[in-house]
Design a protein around this motif. Structure first.
Motif, PDB file in Angstrom:
ATOM      1  N   ILE A  25       0.803  -1.229   0.000  1.00 21.80           N
ATOM      2  CA  ILE A  25       0.000   0.000   0.000  1.00 21.80           C
ATOM      3  C   ILE A  25       0.833   1.274   0.000  1.00 21.80           C
ATOM      4  O   ILE A  25       0.278   2.372  -0.044  1.00 21.80           O
ATOM      5  CB  ILE A  25      -0.989   0.033   1.182  1.00 21.80           C
ATOM      6  N   ASP A  27       2.418   2.818  -2.192  1.00 26.31           N
ATOM      7  CA  ASP A  27       2.192   3.725  -3.315  1.00 26.31           C
ATOM      8  C   ASP A  27       1.050   4.694  -3.049  1.00 26.31           C
ATOM      9  O   ASP A  27       1.034   5.806  -3.575  1.00 26.31           O
ATOM     10  CB  ASP A  27       1.854   2.942  -4.596  1.00 26.31           C
ATOM     11  N   SER A  28       0.092   4.276  -2.229  1.00 25.73           N
ATOM     12  CA  SER A  28      -1.101   5.095  -2.035  1.00 25.73           C
ATOM     13  C   SER A  28      -1.191   5.743  -0.661  1.00 25.73           C
ATOM     14  O   SER A  28      -2.189   6.386  -0.354  1.00 25.73           O
ATOM     15  CB  SER A  28      -2.355   4.252  -2.281  1.00 25.73           C
ATOM     16  N   GLY A  31      -2.500   9.585   0.215  1.00 23.19           N
ATOM     17  CA  GLY A  31      -3.336  10.120  -0.857  1.00 23.19           C
ATOM     18  C   GLY A  31      -4.801   9.763  -0.687  1.00 23.19           C
ATOM     19  O   GLY A  31      -5.617  10.072  -1.538  1.00 23.19           O
ATOM     20  N   GLY A  32      -5.115   9.106   0.420  1.00 22.17           N
ATOM     21  CA  GLY A  32      -6.482   8.625   0.609  1.00 22.17           C
ATOM     22  C   GLY A  32      -7.383   9.652   1.267  1.00 22.17           C
ATOM     23  O   GLY A  32      -7.015  10.798   1.514  1.00 22.17           O
TER      24      GLY A  32
END
Length: 189
Positions: A25, A27-28, A31-32
């Motif tokens: 996770i 990479d993300s 950004g959530g």
């Protein structure tokens, strides 16, 4: 909560799997949406609670309860779903995939996850659930030719190898216990 001790091997597997999931996770991260993150945390807590309760009531078949819960949730969500424009605008060729997803890919694994805590500790059932997280990108890659990120492949490999080694270790420990029991019986003769 149940007074069961988690083995050092399982604690090590949890730590290793956690690191693998963090890599998947990574990479993300950041950004959530905080609301989505809170729902994800709530889901994790709810599933851990369910596994613990199922483990506590080992002698009760919880599969019907899980099925009923899924049906109730589906009925509760149907009005919200129907409010979304184009929600059922799928080509006829897609409905077979949707049925397979609903019946096989969702129902069968959740029935197995409901039975699992009757036989193995809830912590180990939760570890097995991580396979869904890490194998998802592999299935998308294999079926849809969508490239999985390098981090997803590395983290997923860490989780799968961890679970494989943990399972082999657990099977070896059971065989050793069985062998010790046989030796003890022999010495009593």
């Amino acid at each position: 909560i149940l007074g069961e001790k988690t083995s050092p091997a399982t604690l090590l597997a949890i730590l290793s799997a956690f690191i693998g999931i963090l890599i998947v996770i990574s990479d993300s991260l950041g950004g959530g949406n905080i609301v989505g993150d809170m729902f994800a945390l709530g889901t994790a807590i709810a599933m851990a609670s369910a596994f613990t309760l199922i483990r506590r009531a080992k002698n009760v078949d919880m599969v019907p309860a899980t099925s009923l819960a899924g049906f109730i949730v589906a009925c509760a969500m149907l009005p919200l779903t129907l409010q979304q424009p184009g929600v059922f605008d799928y080509p006829a060729s897609q409905w077979g995939y949707i049925l397979v997803m609903g019946i096989l890919v969702q129902a069968v694994p959740f029935a197995m996850l409901t039975v699992g805590p009757r036989y193995i500790p809830a912590a180990e059932v939760s570890l097995l659930l991580l396979l869904e997280t890490v194998l998802g990108p592999y299935w998308v890659w294999l079926v849809l030719n969508e490239e999985a990120s390098e981090r997803a492949l590395i983290g997923g490999t860490i989780v799968v190898v961890t679970l494989l080694l943990h399972s082999i270790n657990r099977l070896g420990a059971k065989k050793w216990q069985k062998l010790k029991g046989i030796r003890g019986f022999h010495h009593r003769l």
